[in-house]
Enzyme design. Structure first.
Site, PDB file in Angstrom:
ATOM      1  N   GLY A   1     -25.794  24.895 -17.289  1.00 46.15           N
ATOM      2  CA  GLY A   1     -24.213  25.018 -17.338  1.00 46.15           C
ATOM      3  C   GLY A   1     -23.515  26.069 -17.790  1.00 46.15           C
TER       4      GLY A   1
ATOM      5  CD  GLU B   1      -2.922  -0.623   2.306  1.00 44.11           C
ATOM      6  OE1 GLU B   1      -2.435  -0.537   3.406  1.00 44.11           O
ATOM      7  OE2 GLU B   1      -4.270  -0.435   2.254  1.00 44.11           O
TER       8      GLU B   1
ATOM      9  N   GLY C   1     -22.646  30.127 -13.709  1.00 51.92           N
ATOM     10  CA  GLY C   1     -21.645  30.557 -12.520  1.00 51.92           C
ATOM     11  C   GLY C   1     -22.324  30.077 -11.226  1.00 51.92           C
ATOM     12  CE  LYS C   2     -25.664  24.914 -12.095  1.00 54.77           C
ATOM     13  NZ  LYS C   2     -25.111  25.501 -13.711  1.00 54.77           N
TER      14      LYS C   2
END
Length: 374
Positions: free
Chosen positions: A205, A68, A208-209
């Protein structure tokens, strides 16, 4: 993508588990239980933005931990993965230079992997690189004792800072955004507005959200942290499943309630209490059980691991170290007595449990409850 080397290492590790089960040697890596999907774990590392590596004295004895770690270092160098090492009662130099228990562990790895010594060298190099990073170092003989929960809190702050660095990068020259920001702040997130609120910003889309949400967050983030409130911003939400996932975050409050009040209590009784406070106990408790945070015994009593309970209580106590009236939950007799007698409770107090084992007459101040929100 998974490299052939990764796949080979995983197959070798799983084969060692099978051999250990057959011959009884018991010397295997971290995947002894066979309960983890190794390839999926490596893939999850690739898809992560932050990796916390907790290095203890026996860390290097697990080949799976080292597999890992090698993947984490690879993703750090190739994909910009943020790596936060924690040296848990182990000297960083012992890790970097493979001394002490790490030297013993690698002696065994070199013995068992003579035909694949390159992997051992990769693991050593990964440990050296991890040791060069900024880190948290918990020491047994440190002159300044720090509770584990304090370090956890520092790590959470670091993660929050790293993950929000990109989010907070908003252009300084925004035209015409102020009226929209003011509307949201005044109508939905203003001072004096309590409870939990969902504010949706909808539109096509490119309108500017996301920029609007970032600017709102940027302007009020300091106030939110100061007042211990929470603002969660979700982008690209277009389905019920995403909204359901948000509800899981509110389950965290129940963890503190259980740690402070409900451990060992009847599950049915706890559900009734939580329901009275606006929770959805069937769902909330189900989530906690699914994540192994709590258990319910055959008598239908609710339980939590002692260490997890202690950590939850420690976090609550640290909300106001010097004044119990600043704790969100009061369960210690001395703290409850202090708050009710001296009228020091404030609106952050969400719950009180008072158990008097010995009959005593006390003069308490009823006005103490007037400042409490709940």
């Amino acid at each position: 993508m998974m490299s052939p080397s990764d796949t080979s290492l995983v197959e070798e590790e799983e084969a060692d588990v099978d051999r250990a089960d057959r011959d009884g040697t018991g010397w295997v890596g971290a995947a002894e239980s066979g309960a983890i999907n190794t390839l999926e774990l490596l893939k999850a590392i690739e898809e992560s933005r932050v990796a916390i590596v907790i290095l203890s004295k026996d860390y290097a004895s697990s080949r799976w931990c080292l597999i890992e770690l090698a993947k984490i270092v690879e993703c750090m160098e190739m994909m910009g993965l943020i790596v936060l090492p924690v040296f848990y009662y182990i000297a960083p130099n012992d890790v970097c230079h493979q001394r002490g228990t790490f030297a013993n562990a690698f002696a065994k790895h070199e013995e068992h992997l003579q035909d694949n010594i390159g992997n051992v060298q990769t693991w050593k190099a990964a440990l050296t690189k991890i040791g060069d990073l900024a880190r948290w170092d918990l020491k047994e003989n440190s002159l300044v004792y720090r509770h584990d929960s304090i370090v956890i809190h520092e790590i959470l702050i670091k993660i929050f800072s790293e993950l929000n660095r990109e989010f907070l990068s908003v252009c300084e020259e925004l035209v015409g955004i102020d009226p929209h920001v003011k509307e949201v702040l005044d109508l939905y997130l203003g001072e004096g507005i309590g409870d939990v609120r969902f504010v949706g910003i909808c539109g096509m889309g490119g309108m500017g959200k996301t920029t609007l949400a970032k600017e709102i967050y940027k302007r009020i983030s300091r106030t939110i942290l100061h007042n211990k409130k929470v603002l969660i911003v979700l982008n690209d939400v277009d389905g019920n499943e995403q909204l359901k996932a948000l509800a899981v975050r509110y389950v965290a409050k129940i963890v503190f309630d259980i740690a402070c009040f409900f451990k060992g209590e009847s599950n049915d009784c706890v559900r009734d209490i939580l329901k009275g406070f606006g929770y959805y106990p069937n769902y909330n408790i189900g989530v906690l059980m699914e994540k192994s945070l709590i258990t319910i015994d055959e008598d239908r009593n609710l339980w939590m691991h002692d260490l997890r309970q202690k950590m939850g209580q420690e976090i609550v106590l640290r909300e106001s170290p010097k004044e119990p009236g600043g704790h969100s939950r009061l369960w210690l007799y001395e703290d409850v007595h202090h708050v009710l007698k001296n009228n020091t409770g404030i609106e952050v107090v969400e719950g009180i449990a008072l158990i008097i084992l010995v009959h005593k007459e006390e003069q308490l101040n009823a006005e103490a409850f007037s400042k409490m929100k709940n």
